[in-house]
Design a protein around this motif. Structure first.
Motif, mmCIF file in Angstrom:
data_model
loop_
_atom_site.group_PDB
_atom_site.id
_atom_site.type_symbol
_atom_site.label_atom_id
_atom_site.label_comp_id
_atom_site.label_asym_id
_atom_site.label_seq_id
_atom_site.Cartn_x
_atom_site.Cartn_y
_atom_site.Cartn_z
ATOM 1 N N LYS A 1 -28.102 1.749 2.542
ATOM 2 C CA LYS A 1 -29.416 2.107 3.077
ATOM 3 C C LYS A 1 -29.824 1.195 4.233
ATOM 4 O O LYS A 1 -30.339 1.665 5.250
ATOM 5 N N GLN A 2 -29.573 -0.090 4.100
ATOM 6 C CA GLN A 2 -29.953 -1.040 5.152
ATOM 7 C C GLN A 2 -29.185 -0.773 6.442
ATOM 8 O O GLN A 2 -29.713 -0.927 7.543
ATOM 9 N N ASP B 1 -33.241 1.720 13.685
ATOM 10 C CA ASP B 1 -33.965 0.664 14.408
ATOM 11 C C ASP B 1 -33.411 0.487 15.814
ATOM 12 O O ASP B 1 -34.160 0.258 16.768
ATOM 13 N N GLU C 1 -33.514 6.132 3.256
ATOM 14 C CA GLU C 1 -33.500 6.409 1.823
ATOM 15 C C GLU C 1 -33.151 7.867 1.546
ATOM 16 O O GLU C 1 -32.350 8.182 0.652
ATOM 17 N N LYS D 1 -37.823 -0.180 15.942
ATOM 18 C CA LYS D 1 -38.168 -0.505 14.565
ATOM 19 C C LYS D 1 -39.430 0.231 14.114
ATOM 20 O O LYS D 1 -40.401 0.324 14.861
ATOM 21 N N ASN E 1 -37.054 3.331 7.427
ATOM 22 C CA ASN E 1 -36.699 2.983 6.046
ATOM 23 C C ASN E 1 -36.736 4.231 5.153
ATOM 24 O O ASN E 1 -35.827 4.458 4.337
ATOM 25 N N LYS F 1 -30.858 2.245 8.093
ATOM 26 C CA LYS F 1 -32.125 1.811 8.697
ATOM 27 C C LYS F 1 -31.861 1.020 9.972
ATOM 28 O O LYS F 1 -32.533 1.203 10.993
ATOM 29 N N TRP F 2 -30.885 0.140 9.916
ATOM 30 C CA TRP F 2 -30.486 -0.655 11.100
ATOM 31 C C TRP F 2 -30.100 0.265 12.254
ATOM 32 O O TRP F 2 -30.458 0.020 13.403
#
Length: 364
Positions: free
Chosen positions: A328-329, A336, A350, A341, A346, A332-333
């Motif tokens: 997930k990170q 971003d 998900e 951002k 986020n 998101k990265w």
């Protein structure tokens, strides 16, 4: 009308100037239109293109100083003048060639000051043509004298123009005796600007050669030899490497593809460790079917009818990140980087992770 205290001959020239101002105004309109059209057609980017008709007071001052030199007003070549300022030396030559094809040039009175080679002459390195408008490109029976009026066309680079303006502002003239220290300082600066002018041209030529080389390597499929930079990625995307996947994804809901620039993904691809176009090509081959399966899961139960042309590339990157255990990170990265951002990234990450978790490549 103002009396400038001129002698009879100069007063007659001044009266002729006043009478012919409408002709000069028409000449200015015609010449500038022709020049602008040619420059636009040639695709030359200019710093500026400007023109002026000499103001009456300035003209009277010229007559006061030099009036005896002129038999008629057509002996005065700078009542109307145009100036074209380019960014590069070679574009001065291109403009000059265009002017030669467009106008009749008085070569005896035209000056290429670039060939004078004085040690402190950089600021005067303009190309000055004395021109006339030929009847073959414009003729007006109401103003037959239009084609007999000479005018001045100056062509120079932006750095030459700035230097000339600075010299004029500080009142420097090379023929006037000034302390040697000022001559030396100005000469050093002139040399630096001349070097800069030449270097800008050389760098532009080198970059053009590099881009042609990149395009050739891309067209020949030698992608491992091409470093992943802006020019290379732009040339690569012109071959539409994501088109096949995009069309497969669009066919899921019979959606229309809206063209979007893939350039925001360049930073992401490089951050993902891709150094050459060959790395990008391998990512496509290794993840193409999984990226389609992800899109099928995302779109299969929807009626979305418009998709971004980056949909394939985005899904390829998502699959690559998930296969690299980015989770997930990692997703998101990715958002971003390409979108900036935001908390929304986020939530998107998900949702995408939940969708992808049911696919085969996540369960091997």
């Amino acid at each position: 009308m103002k009396d400038y205290g001129l002698d009879l001959h100069c007063t007659m020239l001044l009266e002729d100037y006043r009478e012919k101002l409408p002709v000069y105004s028409l000449l200015q309109q015609v010449v500038m239109k022709k020049l602008k059209d040619l420059v636009k057609q040639a695709g030359i980017e200019l710093n500026s293109m400007e023109s002026r008709i000499k103001a009456e007071e300035s003209f009277a001052g010229k007559l006061e100083r030099k009036g005896s030199k002129y038999q008629s007003i057509t002996d005065i070549t700078d009542i109307f003048g145009a100036r074209i300022i380019t960014f590069y030396n070679e574009d001065v030559d291109r403009i000059a060639s265009m002017a030669e094809s467009l106008f009749d040039i008085d070569w005896a009175n035209s000056i290429d000051k670039r060939k004078m080679h004085q040690f402190d002459s950089f600021g005067y390195n303009s190309l000055h043509y004395i021109c006339r408008l030929p009847k073959t490109i414009f003729y007006d029976e109401q103003y037959p004298e239009l084609n007999e009026i000479p005018f001045e066309l100056q062509m120079r680079t932006a750095l030459q123009h700035v230097w000339s303006a600075i010299q004029h502002d500080i009142g420097y003239k090379s023929e006037i005796e000034t302390p040697l220290e000022y001559h030396r300082a100005l000469s050093r600066l002139a040399g630096m600007l001349e070097l800069a002018d030449n270097e800008f041209s050389r760098i532009r030529t080198d970059i053009s050669d590099y881009r042609r080389q990149i395009q050739s390597l891309v067209q020949d499929g030698k992608l491992e030899e091409v470093l992943l930079d802006g020019d290379a990625f732009r040339s690569y995307t012109e071959t539409q490497p994501f088109d096949k996947l995009n069309k497969r994804i669009a066919a899921i809901t019979q959606a229309e593809l809206h063209q979007s620039s893939p350039m925001p993904y360049l930073k992401l691809l490089r951050a993902m460790g891709m150094n050459t176009l060959g790395d990008v090509e391998r990512m496509i081959k290794e993840n193409d079917d999984d990226a389609y399966q992800l899109a099928l899961f995302q779109l299969g139960s929807t009626d979305i009818d418009i998709l971004s042309s980056n949909v394939g590339l985005q899904n390829l990157c998502i699959v690559h990140i998930l296969k690299s255990d980015g989770g997930k990170q990692g997703i998101k990265w990715m958002f971003d980087i390409i979108n900036g951002k935001s908390e929304h990234n986020n939530a998107m990450a998900e949702i995408i992770l939940k969708q992808a978790s049911k696919l085969a490549f996540m369960n091997k």
